[in-house]
Design a protein around this motif. Sequence first.
Motif, mmCIF file in Angstrom:
data_model
loop_
_atom_site.group_PDB
_atom_site.id
_atom_site.type_symbol
_atom_site.label_atom_id
_atom_site.label_comp_id
_atom_site.label_asym_id
_atom_site.label_seq_id
_atom_site.Cartn_x
_atom_site.Cartn_y
_atom_site.Cartn_z
ATOM 1 N N ASP A 45 0.870 -1.172 0.000
ATOM 2 C CA ASP A 45 0.000 0.000 0.000
ATOM 3 C C ASP A 45 0.910 1.226 0.000
ATOM 4 N N ARG A 46 1.002 1.879 -1.148
ATOM 5 C CA ARG A 46 1.856 3.063 -1.253
ATOM 6 C C ARG A 46 1.023 4.333 -1.410
ATOM 7 N N SER A 47 -0.207 4.288 -0.928
ATOM 8 C CA SER A 47 -1.056 5.478 -0.978
ATOM 9 C C SER A 47 -0.472 6.548 -0.050
ATOM 10 N N PRO A 48 -0.820 7.810 -0.296
ATOM 11 C CA PRO A 48 -0.251 8.899 0.527
ATOM 12 C C PRO A 48 -0.602 8.739 2.003
ATOM 13 N N LEU A 49 0.329 9.161 2.851
ATOM 14 C CA LEU A 49 0.155 9.124 4.301
ATOM 15 C C LEU A 49 -0.198 10.508 4.831
ATOM 16 N N GLN A 50 -0.919 10.536 5.932
ATOM 17 C CA GLN A 50 -1.150 11.800 6.616
ATOM 18 C C GLN A 50 0.173 12.265 7.221
ATOM 19 N N LEU A 51 0.334 13.552 7.344
ATOM 20 C CA LEU A 51 1.520 14.126 7.959
ATOM 21 C C LEU A 51 1.680 13.565 9.374
ATOM 22 N N GLY A 52 2.885 13.141 9.733
ATOM 23 C CA GLY A 52 3.156 12.618 11.066
ATOM 24 C C GLY A 52 2.854 11.137 11.228
ATOM 25 N N LYS A 53 2.516 10.465 10.148
ATOM 26 C CA LYS A 53 2.205 9.029 10.208
ATOM 27 C C LYS A 53 3.263 8.234 9.452
ATOM 28 N N THR A 54 3.386 6.975 9.795
ATOM 29 C CA THR A 54 4.202 6.022 9.051
ATOM 30 C C THR A 54 3.383 4.755 8.886
ATOM 31 N N ARG A 55 3.713 3.969 7.883
ATOM 32 C CA ARG A 55 2.936 2.757 7.587
ATOM 33 C C ARG A 55 3.736 1.525 7.985
ATOM 34 N N VAL A 56 3.083 0.630 8.695
ATOM 35 C CA VAL A 56 3.679 -0.626 9.131
ATOM 36 C C VAL A 56 2.935 -1.764 8.453
ATOM 37 N N THR A 57 3.690 -2.669 7.844
ATOM 38 C CA THR A 57 3.128 -3.895 7.298
ATOM 39 C C THR A 57 3.781 -5.048 8.027
ATOM 40 N N ALA A 58 2.996 -5.964 8.534
ATOM 41 C CA ALA A 58 3.541 -7.055 9.329
ATOM 42 C C ALA A 58 3.288 -8.395 8.657
ATOM 43 N N VAL A 59 4.280 -9.272 8.793
ATOM 44 C CA VAL A 59 4.133 -10.651 8.355
ATOM 45 C C VAL A 59 5.001 -11.506 9.272
ATOM 46 N N HIS A 60 4.480 -12.628 9.698
ATOM 47 C CA HIS A 60 5.168 -13.552 10.604
ATOM 48 C C HIS A 60 5.881 -14.599 9.754
ATOM 49 N N LEU A 61 7.220 -14.534 9.733
ATOM 50 C CA LEU A 61 8.026 -15.453 8.920
ATOM 51 C C LEU A 61 9.087 -16.135 9.778
ATOM 52 N N LEU A 63 -0.646 -5.035 16.712
ATOM 53 C CA LEU A 63 -1.193 -6.057 15.810
ATOM 54 C C LEU A 63 -1.292 -7.344 16.612
ATOM 55 N N TYR A 64 -2.447 -7.990 16.549
ATOM 56 C CA TYR A 64 -2.724 -9.118 17.424
ATOM 57 C C TYR A 64 -2.862 -10.416 16.633
ATOM 58 N N GLN A 65 -2.147 -11.428 17.049
ATOM 59 C CA GLN A 65 -2.207 -12.785 16.518
ATOM 60 C C GLN A 65 -2.038 -12.857 15.003
ATOM 61 N N ILE A 66 -0.838 -12.543 14.568
ATOM 62 C CA ILE A 66 -0.480 -12.623 13.149
ATOM 63 C C ILE A 66 -0.127 -14.077 12.848
ATOM 64 N N PRO A 67 -0.826 -14.724 11.901
ATOM 65 C CA PRO A 67 -0.529 -16.128 11.601
ATOM 66 C C PRO A 67 0.738 -16.281 10.760
ATOM 67 N N LEU A 68 1.392 -17.436 10.901
ATOM 68 C CA LEU A 68 2.612 -17.743 10.177
ATOM 69 C C LEU A 68 2.370 -17.702 8.674
ATOM 70 N N GLU A 69 3.245 -16.993 7.970
ATOM 71 C CA GLU A 69 3.273 -16.911 6.506
ATOM 72 C C GLU A 69 1.989 -16.348 5.889
ATOM 73 N N GLN A 70 1.270 -15.519 6.642
ATOM 74 C CA GLN A 70 0.076 -14.860 6.118
ATOM 75 C C GLN A 70 0.238 -13.353 6.283
ATOM 76 N N PRO A 71 0.246 -12.597 5.192
ATOM 77 C CA PRO A 71 0.348 -11.135 5.322
ATOM 78 C C PRO A 71 -0.794 -10.596 6.172
#
Length: 167
Positions: free
Chosen positions: A116-132, A151-159
């Motif tokens: 997701d490379r859509s524009p961010l609001q000022l003062g924000k950063t984007r986090v993408t999590a994956v359990h590998l 982020l709660y209960q990220i399953p293995l190998e699932q974005p």
Amino acid sequence: GRIEAQSSLPVNLGNVRAVNALTGLGAVDVYLDNELIAYNLPPEQASAYLVFPTGVHNLIFRLTGSDALSTPVAVGLFELSANQSQTGIAYQTRFATADAAQSAEQSGSVLFLNDDRSPLQLGKTRVTAVHLAPGTPELLSIGYPSRAALLYQIPLEQPYGAIDVDA
């Protein structure tokens, strides 16, 4: 009337980058369709986004300095769509044990994320999590330093997806 031929057909393009999550193996050279796109990419680092034509591609990770035709650590086949950004993350899936040594060749896999490379609001950063992390609990959670859940209960190998947080 007069008909003019187009000098070139329009090309659909997308963006690709690579992440080296092969923390136990060291730096890698990354190839896209046998073309070197990142040299000596250290563990826990990402390459820059590069623009490539849409279609099916191979993302190949080899230990730095390996012959370009050697057996790779990890290979991932993916389809790049127009105006899409993808990240290929190489991570280790087979490990050496006390009883058996493990070659680095073919010891990894590649997971692809649609970014997701859509524009961010000022003062924000984007986090993408994956359990590998094979061999760890099947579900992991990520928290703030205060221990509040992010982020709660990220399953293995699932974005998990992306979340925008205060920078």
